[in-house]
Design an enzyme around this catalytic site. Structure first.
Site, PDB file in Angstrom:
ATOM      1  N   GLU A 196      22.723  26.282  37.767  1.00 55.77           N
ATOM      2  CA  GLU A 196      22.031  26.670  38.989  1.00 55.77           C
ATOM      3  C   GLU A 196      20.550  26.787  38.611  1.00 55.77           C
ATOM      4  OE1 GLU A 196      23.330  30.300  40.874  1.00 55.77           O
ATOM      5  OE2 GLU A 196      21.778  30.080  42.403  1.00 55.77           O
ATOM      6  N   ARG A 204      33.097  32.070  27.245  1.00 55.95           N
ATOM      7  CA  ARG A 204      31.647  31.949  27.181  1.00 55.95           C
ATOM      8  C   ARG A 204      31.153  32.450  25.832  1.00 55.95           C
ATOM      9  NH1 ARG A 204      29.357  33.502  31.687  1.00 55.95           N
ATOM     10  NH2 ARG A 204      27.393  34.212  30.871  1.00 55.95           N
ATOM     11  N   LYS A 254      20.956  35.497  32.858  1.00 48.93           N
ATOM     12  CA  LYS A 254      19.674  35.049  33.406  1.00 48.93           C
ATOM     13  C   LYS A 254      18.947  36.190  34.097  1.00 48.93           C
ATOM     14  CE  LYS A 254      21.336  30.808  34.883  1.00 48.93           C
ATOM     15  NZ  LYS A 254      21.523  29.878  35.969  1.00 48.93           N
TER      16      LYS A 254
HETATM   17  P1  ATP Z   1      24.114  33.585  33.794  1.00 47.44           P
HETATM   18  O1  ATP Z   1      25.357  34.392  33.648  1.00 47.44           O
HETATM   19  O2  ATP Z   1      23.191  33.664  32.610  1.00 47.44           O
HETATM   20  O3  ATP Z   1      23.394  33.798  35.090  1.00 47.44           O
HETATM   21  P2  ATP Z   1      25.390  31.308  34.922  1.00 47.44           P
HETATM   22  O4  ATP Z   1      26.775  31.058  34.503  1.00 47.44           O
HETATM   23  O5  ATP Z   1      25.198  31.909  36.249  1.00 47.44           O
HETATM   24  O6  ATP Z   1      24.614  32.089  33.771  1.00 47.44           O
HETATM   25  P3  ATP Z   1      24.795  28.599  35.512  1.00 47.44           P
HETATM   26  O7  ATP Z   1      23.470  27.990  35.700  1.00 47.44           O
HETATM   27  O8  ATP Z   1      25.694  28.697  36.668  1.00 47.44           O
HETATM   28  O9  ATP Z   1      24.518  30.012  34.882  1.00 47.44           O
HETATM   29  O10 ATP Z   1      25.549  27.934  34.287  1.00 47.44           O
HETATM   30  C1  ATP Z   1      25.710  26.551  34.102  1.00 47.44           C
HETATM   31  C2  ATP Z   1      26.875  26.315  33.205  1.00 47.44           C
HETATM   32  O11 ATP Z   1      26.693  26.984  31.963  1.00 47.44           O
HETATM   33  C3  ATP Z   1      28.150  26.867  33.807  1.00 47.44           C
HETATM   34  O12 ATP Z   1      29.161  25.897  33.656  1.00 47.44           O
HETATM   35  C4  ATP Z   1      28.425  28.091  33.004  1.00 47.44           C
HETATM   36  O13 ATP Z   1      29.795  28.344  32.915  1.00 47.44           O
HETATM   37  C5  ATP Z   1      27.818  27.750  31.640  1.00 47.44           C
HETATM   38  N1  ATP Z   1      27.429  28.965  30.929  1.00 47.44           N
HETATM   39  C6  ATP Z   1      26.604  29.944  31.350  1.00 47.44           C
HETATM   40  N2  ATP Z   1      26.529  30.943  30.441  1.00 47.44           N
HETATM   41  C7  ATP Z   1      27.326  30.580  29.412  1.00 47.44           C
HETATM   42  C8  ATP Z   1      27.698  31.187  28.167  1.00 47.44           C
HETATM   43  N3  ATP Z   1      27.212  32.376  27.792  1.00 47.44           N
HETATM   44  N4  ATP Z   1      28.544  30.515  27.357  1.00 47.44           N
HETATM   45  C9  ATP Z   1      29.022  29.317  27.716  1.00 47.44           C
HETATM   46  N5  ATP Z   1      28.736  28.694  28.867  1.00 47.44           N
HETATM   47  C10 ATP Z   1      27.901  29.310  29.718  1.00 47.44           C
HETATM   48 MG    MG Z   2      26.728  30.487  37.621  1.00 47.11          MG
END
Ligand code: ATP
Ligand code: MG
Length: 570
Positions: free
Chosen positions: A47, A273, A283
């Site tokens: 995102e 994760r 984030k």
């Molecule tokens: P945050 O929790 O930091 O806001 P998010 O999951 O909302 O992260 P996205 O931009 O939606 O952020 O993530 C893009 C991809 O990265 C998704 O498929 C998500 O599952 C993966 N991702 C995010 N954080 C991690 C992590 N700590 N370990 C592995 N994959 C991750």
């Molecule tokens: Mg997300």
């Protein structure tokens, strides 16, 4: 540098096939063998509401890595369904980060918003099939009707609206005739389902927001759950890999795929994760560090963002090696940040040319060396790589050594320069200290010493060997520079666990600026992106933001040894 290999190509050398296969590799292999999958298609779906961090690196390496390993494609798709929080700045930063990590998406960059028309048509399809309805419950009421983990929900009073009424109301939602929050389109599934995600989830919300990609044409936006799987289906994604918190959403993912005339049927798989100690990877929290100016932007070299690690000097190969080393599982765990630091050190040790840089200079005058003489000392670029250029080190009457490398008196453990004793200057002569000159405060400001003749590459002829070797630079031919020493941003292993305020765990010594450093003259050719080992002090790179020709600024990427491990073991 000679190590710019890309991991994006077919036959990724980082993951030889003899290695044990993780569960995603096993699933894909089986699907290819059984013919269930003809060609693997994965996607990385960030995102664009912030910069990517080390956790995303794991997801990138996994998604792009699987496509590369099995001869498939990986798409980059911006999951841009929340216009208020998203922006073009983040889109551009994310693209740059993925490419820097060594990966290239197949075809054009994709946006969920490119599918808004199709998603809207599918929402109409569900309404016509009697599988979606416009619900006027307020968000609070809807929560109340939803029930809990132990109690079933109750049907919304709007659940049985006719298809015609729903079509009319949904059209009015689209035209912006209703206020935000006044109604929503919901899937009609089962308010008593044990899985709360199936209790008539929201498909479309009213949001009168400007969208960075579609402008002002939409005043309704699809939910993540409605958009994600259908976007996967439109792109022909075969294996939709996400983190474990989406496991409970999988039945909903499948419900949409089964109830819509989608062109392909992707499957969702979840992995754990990445959690890493001494680090926050949310984030929202990273944004807070930036907004409240605890750090100098998203790419502050102390940030666990990909852009921060790049600026700090972490090589992309090290991040990829780290992601391979931690593996892919379905159980949550916390990885020691020491593993990441090890990967960085390991790569830099093998690939970073050596140099000398005096961080805290003390002048040394060689009383028996002519003032107008300059000798050119030679030093290898790397101790065990002959593909690196030899360095030329001008040697002159006045030199700088590290202030901590001189003492007037010292015990036997101190193997550096002491009055009346000898030390070897790295790649040059043995010298002996005769006198310490002090200022009015009694601080040593200069050491007078003598070169021991005949000691280039040889021990002293009189048999009095020096005990140590120290680094130095010429006081007349060197590069003045600033050095920024970074340390871990948090000094608590779990800065944000158990509702703790992570801001309290910020390490006040995470940045130390040294602005009177003296580097060997060969570093005048350093470019942003190059890495160096400053002998005896660590790995360094030019700072991409603050470095100028007049005043180079070097970032300390990492120390030579893990000083945290020492502290923990004490
Ligand atoms: P945050 O929790 O930091 O806001 P998010 O999951 O909302 O992260 P996205 O931009 O939606 O952020 O993530 C893009 C991809 O990265 C998704 O498929 C998500 O599952 C993966 N991702 C995010 N954080 C991690 C992590 N700590 N370990 C592995 N994959 C991750
Ligand atoms: Mg997300």
């Amino acid at each position: 540098m000679s190590d710019q290999s890309s991991a994006g190509g077919r036959g990724n050398p980082d993951t030889p096939s003899e290695k044990p296969q993780h569960f995603i590799q096993q699933i894909i292999r089986k699907d290819l063998e059984s013919g269930q999958t003809a060609k693997v298609v994965t996607r990385f779906p960030p995102e664009p509401n912030g910069y990517l961090h080390i956790g995303h690196a794991k997801s990138i390496c996994l998604n792009f890595g699987m496509a590369a390993e099995f001869g498939g494609d990986c798409h980059l798709r911006f999951d841009d369904t929340n216009p208020e929080k998203e922006s073009e700045e983040y889109v551009n930063a994310i693209k740059a980060d993925v490419q820097w990590l060594g990966f290239q998406w197949a075809g054009d960059v994709r946006y969920t918003s490119d599918y808004f028309e199709q998603l809207h048509k599918w929402a109409l399809h569900l309404i016509r099939e009697g599988k979606a309805y416009v619900c006027d419950l307020s968000p609070d009421e809807a929560r109340e009707y939803r029930g809990t983990l132990t109690e079933p929900g109750r049907d919304s009073p709007y659940r049985d609206r006719s298809v015609e009424e729903n079509l009319t109301l949904f059209e009015k939602m689209r035209l912006g005739e209703f206020d935000e929050g006044s109604c929503a389109l919901r899937a009609k599934i089962d308010m008593a389902a044990p899985n709360i995600n199936l209790r008539d989830p929201i498909i479309y919300r009213i949001k009168k927001a400007h969208h960075h990609h579609t402008g002002d044409i939409w005043s309704i936006y699809p939910s993540y759950d409605f958009a994600h799987g259908q976007s996967d289906a439109l792109e022909g994604v075969t294996h939709s890999i996400c983190t474990l918190e989406f496991e409970d959403h999988r039945p909903l993912y499948n419900w949409f795929i089964e109830n819509l005339p989608v062109p392909t049927a992707p499957r969702q798989y979840e992995f754990a994760r990445l959690n890493i100690n001494y680090t926050v990877t949310s984030k929202r929290k990273l944004r807070q560090l930036v907004d409240e100016e605890h750090v100098d932007g998203w790419d502050d070299p102390r940030m666990p963002t990909i852009s921060g690690m790049r600026r700090r000097g972490y090589p992309p190969e090290a991040l990829r090696n780290f992601c391979t080393a931690i593996g892919v599982t379905r159980s949550d765990s916390v990885v020691d940040v020491g593993m990441l630091e090890y990967a960085v050190r390991d790569h830099l040790d093998k690939n970073a040319p050596r140099a000398m840089c005096v961080l805290d200079p003390l002048k040394v005058t060689l009383t028996n060396y002519e003032a107008d003489r300059t000798e050119e000392m030679r030093a290898p670029g790397h101790p065990n790589r002959d593909d690196f250029n030899e360095r030329v080190l001008p040697f002159t009457q006045t030199l700088f050594i590290e202030r901590e490398d001189f003492r007037e008196e010292a015990n036997k453990k101190y193997k550096r320069l002491v009055l009346g004793k000898r030390v070897r200057l790295r790649n040059a002569y043995v010298i002996e200290a005769d006198e310490a000159i002090k200022n009015e405060q009694g601080e040593v400001i200069e050491v007078r010493a003598r070169v021991i003749e005949g000691t280039l590459g040889n021990d002293p002829a009189d048999g009095v060997k020096p005990k140590g070797v120290i680094h130095w630079v010429s006081a007349t031919h060197h590069l003045s520079c600033e050095v920024r020493q970074y340390d871990r941003l948090f000094n608590d292993p779990s800065p944000d666990s158990g509702g703790k305020d992570f801001l309290q765990a910020i390490n006040p010594e995470s940045l130390r600026v040294l602005n009177n450093c003296k580097a060997e003259i060969s570093l005048a050719n350093a470019r942003v992106g190059d890495h160096f080992q400053f002998e005896r002090s660590g790995y360094f790179c030019l700072d991409s933001r603050y470095s100028t020709l007049e005043k180079p600024v070097f970032n300390r990427t990492i120390e030579l040894r893990d000083t945290w491990a020492k502290i923990q073991n004490q």
